[in-house]
Design a protein around this motif. Sequence first.
Motif, PDB file in Angstrom:
ATOM      1  N   UNK A 267       0.832  -1.203   0.000  1.00  0.00           N
ATOM      2  CA  UNK A 267       0.000   0.000   0.000  1.00  0.00           C
ATOM      3  C   UNK A 267       0.867   1.254   0.000  1.00  0.00           C
ATOM      4  N   UNK A 268       1.927   1.254   0.787  1.00  0.00           N
ATOM      5  CA  UNK A 268       2.814   2.420   0.852  1.00  0.00           C
ATOM      6  C   UNK A 268       3.532   2.630  -0.481  1.00  0.00           C
ATOM      7  N   UNK A 269       4.007   1.551  -1.089  1.00  0.00           N
ATOM      8  CA  UNK A 269       4.730   1.670  -2.358  1.00  0.00           C
ATOM      9  C   UNK A 269       3.803   2.031  -3.513  1.00  0.00           C
ATOM     10  N   UNK A 270       2.624   1.432  -3.544  1.00  0.00           N
ATOM     11  CA  UNK A 270       1.706   1.652  -4.652  1.00  0.00           C
ATOM     12  C   UNK A 270       0.987   2.994  -4.564  1.00  0.00           C
ATOM     13  N   UNK A 271       1.040   3.653  -3.405  1.00  0.00           N
ATOM     14  CA  UNK A 271       0.408   4.969  -3.244  1.00  0.00           C
ATOM     15  C   UNK A 271       1.166   6.050  -4.008  1.00  0.00           C
ATOM     16  N   UNK A 272       2.411   5.751  -4.373  1.00  0.00           N
ATOM     17  CA  UNK A 272       3.225   6.732  -5.075  1.00  0.00           C
ATOM     18  C   UNK A 272       3.914   7.663  -4.095  1.00  0.00           C
ATOM     19  N   UNK A 273       4.867   8.375  -4.574  1.00  0.00           N
ATOM     20  CA  UNK A 273       5.630   9.268  -3.715  1.00  0.00           C
ATOM     21  C   UNK A 273       6.627   8.503  -2.865  1.00  0.00           C
ATOM     22  N   UNK A 274       7.237   9.224  -1.949  1.00  0.00           N
ATOM     23  CA  UNK A 274       8.241   8.630  -1.067  1.00  0.00           C
ATOM     24  C   UNK A 274       7.547   7.946   0.106  1.00  0.00           C
ATOM     25  N   UNK A 275       7.706   6.622   0.235  1.00  0.00           N
ATOM     26  CA  UNK A 275       7.043   5.940   1.354  1.00  0.00           C
ATOM     27  C   UNK A 275       7.740   6.160   2.692  1.00  0.00           C
ATOM     28  N   UNK A 276       8.952   6.725   2.668  1.00  0.00           N
ATOM     29  CA  UNK A 276       9.688   6.953   3.910  1.00  0.00           C
ATOM     30  C   UNK A 276      10.592   5.814   4.301  1.00  0.00           C
ATOM     31  N   UNK A 277      10.692   4.801   3.441  1.00  0.00           N
ATOM     32  CA  UNK A 277      11.573   3.664   3.684  1.00  0.00           C
ATOM     33  C   UNK A 277      12.046   3.115   2.342  1.00  0.00           C
ATOM     34  N   UNK A 278      13.089   2.306   2.406  1.00  0.00           N
ATOM     35  CA  UNK A 278      13.577   1.601   1.223  1.00  0.00           C
ATOM     36  C   UNK A 278      13.335   0.110   1.430  1.00  0.00           C
ATOM     37  N   UNK A 279      12.980  -0.584   0.367  1.00  0.00           N
ATOM     38  CA  UNK A 279      12.774  -2.029   0.421  1.00  0.00           C
ATOM     39  C   UNK A 279      14.047  -2.700  -0.078  1.00  0.00           C
ATOM     40  N   UNK A 280      14.522  -3.686   0.672  1.00  0.00           N
ATOM     41  CA  UNK A 280      15.760  -4.374   0.340  1.00  0.00           C
ATOM     42  C   UNK A 280      15.499  -5.859   0.153  1.00  0.00           C
ATOM     43  N   UNK A 281      15.885  -6.379  -0.994  1.00  0.00           N
ATOM     44  CA  UNK A 281      15.797  -7.804  -1.310  1.00  0.00           C
ATOM     45  C   UNK A 281      17.135  -8.429  -0.936  1.00  0.00           C
ATOM     46  N   UNK A 282      17.114  -9.346   0.030  1.00  0.00           N
ATOM     47  CA  UNK A 282      18.362  -9.914   0.551  1.00  0.00           C
ATOM     48  C   UNK A 282      18.708 -11.272  -0.069  1.00  0.00           C
ATOM     49  N   UNK A 283      18.033 -11.631  -1.167  1.00  0.00           N
ATOM     50  CA  UNK A 283      18.248 -12.943  -1.791  1.00  0.00           C
ATOM     51  C   UNK A 283      19.402 -12.905  -2.785  1.00  0.00           C
ATOM     52  N   UNK A 284      19.705 -14.060  -3.339  1.00  0.00           N
ATOM     53  CA  UNK A 284      20.793 -14.195  -4.309  1.00  0.00           C
ATOM     54  C   UNK A 284      20.452 -13.518  -5.631  1.00  0.00           C
ATOM     55  N   UNK A 285      21.457 -13.387  -6.506  1.00  0.00           N
ATOM     56  CA  UNK A 285      21.241 -12.810  -7.837  1.00  0.00           C
ATOM     57  C   UNK A 285      20.267 -13.658  -8.645  1.00  0.00           C
ATOM     58  N   UNK A 286      20.359 -14.971  -8.535  1.00  0.00           N
ATOM     59  CA  UNK A 286      19.439 -15.850  -9.266  1.00  0.00           C
ATOM     60  C   UNK A 286      18.005 -15.647  -8.799  1.00  0.00           C
ATOM     61  N   UNK A 287      17.798 -15.502  -7.495  1.00  0.00           N
ATOM     62  CA  UNK A 287      16.463 -15.259  -6.961  1.00  0.00           C
ATOM     63  C   UNK A 287      15.949 -13.892  -7.402  1.00  0.00           C
ATOM     64  N   UNK A 288      16.816 -12.884  -7.353  1.00  0.00           N
ATOM     65  CA  UNK A 288      16.473 -11.528  -7.803  1.00  0.00           C
ATOM     66  C   UNK A 288      15.998 -11.558  -9.255  1.00  0.00           C
ATOM     67  N   UNK A 289      16.726 -12.287 -10.109  1.00  0.00           N
ATOM     68  CA  UNK A 289      16.351 -12.390 -11.518  1.00  0.00           C
ATOM     69  C   UNK A 289      15.015 -13.104 -11.707  1.00  0.00           C
ATOM     70  N   UNK A 290      14.701 -14.017 -10.817  1.00  0.00           N
ATOM     71  CA  UNK A 290      13.448 -14.772 -10.905  1.00  0.00           C
ATOM     72  C   UNK A 290      12.245 -13.877 -10.632  1.00  0.00           C
ATOM     73  N   UNK A 291      12.416 -12.877  -9.793  1.00  0.00           N
ATOM     74  CA  UNK A 291      11.343 -11.944  -9.490  1.00  0.00           C
ATOM     75  C   UNK A 291      11.668 -11.143  -8.259  1.00  0.00           C
ATOM     76  N   UNK A 292      11.203  -9.880  -8.245  1.00  0.00           N
ATOM     77  CA  UNK A 292      11.503  -8.972  -7.139  1.00  0.00           C
ATOM     78  C   UNK A 292      10.418  -7.911  -7.031  1.00  0.00           C
ATOM     79  N   UNK A 293      10.382  -7.261  -5.897  1.00  0.00           N
ATOM     80  CA  UNK A 293       9.441  -6.170  -5.677  1.00  0.00           C
ATOM     81  C   UNK A 293       9.932  -4.953  -6.459  1.00  0.00           C
TER      82      UNK A 293
END
Length: 161
Positions: free
Chosen positions: A42-68
């Motif tokens: 909801x915070x990300x899809x509302x647009x603008x600055x949500x006040x936080x950063x989202x971090x994907x801590x998975x491997x490069x292969x997992x990142x390539x498979x799909x990410x936020x």
Amino acid sequence: MTSQRSTAGHPVLAVPPASPAAAVAYFGASLAFHADVSDVAAALLAGGDPGFVVLDSRSAAAWDQGRIPGAVHLPTALVAERAAALLDPATPVVVYCWGPGCNGATRAALALAELGHQVKEMLGGFEYWVREGFPFETREGERRRTADPLTAPAEGEDCGC
């Protein structure tokens, strides 16, 4: 005549519930450490600055498979080495990994906290992001799956909780 059922041997109440004061402390702390997938979406899809950063801590292969969409990629094992170059310590971080069966986000959150970052772990991880029907990115572009009715309401966006 009312009957009183004994709780002796009953697993739910074999250990009595915590006092209300202890419950307030515990659940309040839990909310300080965790973020819900739908709240993050909801915070990300509302647009603008949500006040936080989202971090994907998975491997490069997992990142390539799909990410936020908009997530920063920083595998857990590289947090100590690369966080300073990728993250502003003044901006809170919401970390995720695969899902509830993986503790990579927990380990990444610990490493970030040790570096002085304010951090929350996103409950459910990427698995629940996808299962709840939110958009995700792959090398091929943005995708979205139909929400799993066991994880998200069939009608509407808001679960009401």
